[in-house]
Design an enzyme around this catalytic site. Sequence first.
Site, PDB file in Angstrom:
ATOM      1  N   ASP A  35       0.828  -0.875  -0.372  1.00  0.00           N
ATOM      2  CA  ASP A  35      -0.287   0.043   0.126  1.00  0.00           C
ATOM      3  C   ASP A  35       1.301   1.143   0.354  1.00  0.00           C
ATOM      4  O   ASP A  35       1.841   1.225  -0.186  1.00  0.00           O
ATOM      5  CB  ASP A  35      -0.967   0.115   1.064  1.00  0.00           C
ATOM      6  N   ARG A  37       0.585   3.272   1.985  1.00  0.00           N
ATOM      7  CA  ARG A  37       0.654   3.611   3.908  1.00  0.00           C
ATOM      8  C   ARG A  37       1.331   3.006   4.303  1.00  0.00           C
ATOM      9  O   ARG A  37       0.180   1.588   3.997  1.00  0.00           O
ATOM     10  CB  ARG A  37      -0.622   4.646   3.832  1.00  0.00           C
ATOM     11  N   TYR A 143     -16.094   8.006 -10.174  1.00  0.00           N
ATOM     12  CA  TYR A 143     -15.509   6.256  -9.867  1.00  0.00           C
ATOM     13  C   TYR A 143     -16.512   5.341 -10.737  1.00  0.00           C
ATOM     14  O   TYR A 143     -15.973   4.449 -11.853  1.00  0.00           O
ATOM     15  CB  TYR A 143     -16.598   5.976  -8.716  1.00  0.00           C
ATOM     16  N   LYS A 147     -15.131   2.487 -13.299  1.00  0.00           N
ATOM     17  CA  LYS A 147     -15.181   0.955 -12.890  1.00  0.00           C
ATOM     18  C   LYS A 147     -15.649   1.199 -13.953  1.00  0.00           C
ATOM     19  O   LYS A 147     -15.964  -0.332 -14.891  1.00  0.00           O
ATOM     20  CB  LYS A 147     -15.870   1.021 -11.867  1.00  0.00           C
TER      21      LYS A 147
HETATM   22  N1  SER Z   1     -19.351   1.378  -1.052  1.00  0.00           N
HETATM   23  C1  SER Z   1     -18.484   2.524  -2.737  1.00  0.00           C
HETATM   24  C2  SER Z   1     -18.585   3.970  -2.763  1.00  0.00           C
HETATM   25  O1  SER Z   1     -19.496   4.415  -2.078  1.00  0.00           O
HETATM   26  C3  SER Z   1     -19.226   1.405  -4.040  1.00  0.00           C
HETATM   27  O2  SER Z   1     -18.964   0.319  -5.013  1.00  0.00           O
HETATM   28  O3  SER Z   1     -18.246   4.755  -2.955  1.00  0.00           O
END
Ligand code: SER
Length: 317
Positions: A35, A37, A143, A147
């Site tokens: 990682d 950290r 995000y 993905k």
């Molecule tokens: N738990 C994640 C998030 O809230 C979803 O993949 O970003």
Amino acid sequence: MQKSILILGACGQIGTELTMALRERYGNDKVIASDIREGNSALMESGSFELLDATNYEAVENIVMHYEIEEVYLMAAMLSATAEKFPMRAWDLNMNSLLHVLNLAKDKKISKVFWPSSIAVFGSNTPKEDTPQHTIMESSTVYGISKQAGERWCAYYHKKYGVDVRSVRYPGLISWKTLPGGGTTDYAIDIYHNALANKKYSCFLKQDTKLPMMYMDDAIRATIAIMECDAEAIKERSSYNLAGMSFTPAELAESIRKRFPNFEVEYHPDFRQDIADSWPSSIDDSEARKDWNWKSEFDLEQTTEEMIKNLRSSDTL
Ligand code: SER
């Protein structure tokens, strides 16, 4: 001889528990944690650890060669809420780390890859209830876009180069050992910490926002199961839908109130409400059930039971 495994992002919410589970299963000396950290003492003391930036190809390759790594679990990522604040950093971390690992597999330096996708690949045009494996995927978050693109890269590397990459779309994950960071589903963990500290909880999602969730033990079991099954069983080389339970903040508060009758929650939705509104409410995971015998075990009541019991006896409070 047991295979050797490298975990990138081993000190995060999932990585910590996955590392410990894999060490238990394959031997402490066979599972290398890494990682940017250091992690908790149990992780640091139970086996090898390397400070490693998953976006640095040469550094990852050096560790892979040094330890003669065969399998990589890529758990390093920037989650949904943080990614909205730092879009380019999120894209850089989430995409480049994946491409590095896929390229190591393409060049036969490693033989198997696990990379998690998420319910965030779906968007507001996706059917919300029992979201199918194959459906509209117009994600509206940084995000989610990372993905979804990652899923396409996994499928591409499998088809074009025969890379053995395996993936599941995690729902929101609930755990007590390590705190999450920067996710939209994190409220479902914070709420337990507040209940145990006898504090009123201010929830950043509306009370009726139903999201797919899963207890961490189920997520770890799914991860190990998909990695251990025969390659021929894996029909989806993008990523598998995975379901545990679905609930709203109000339902979660109610299940906590069965143990803490005076527990109070206020609702103050912030920017994360928009993210949550774009995600499904429940997931159809029949393909995972059919292809590699997946079945979740924990429902909301069992999750609440486990969270309260374990947080009470741990020193994370
Ligand atoms: N738990 C994640 C998030 O809230 C979803 O993949 O970003």
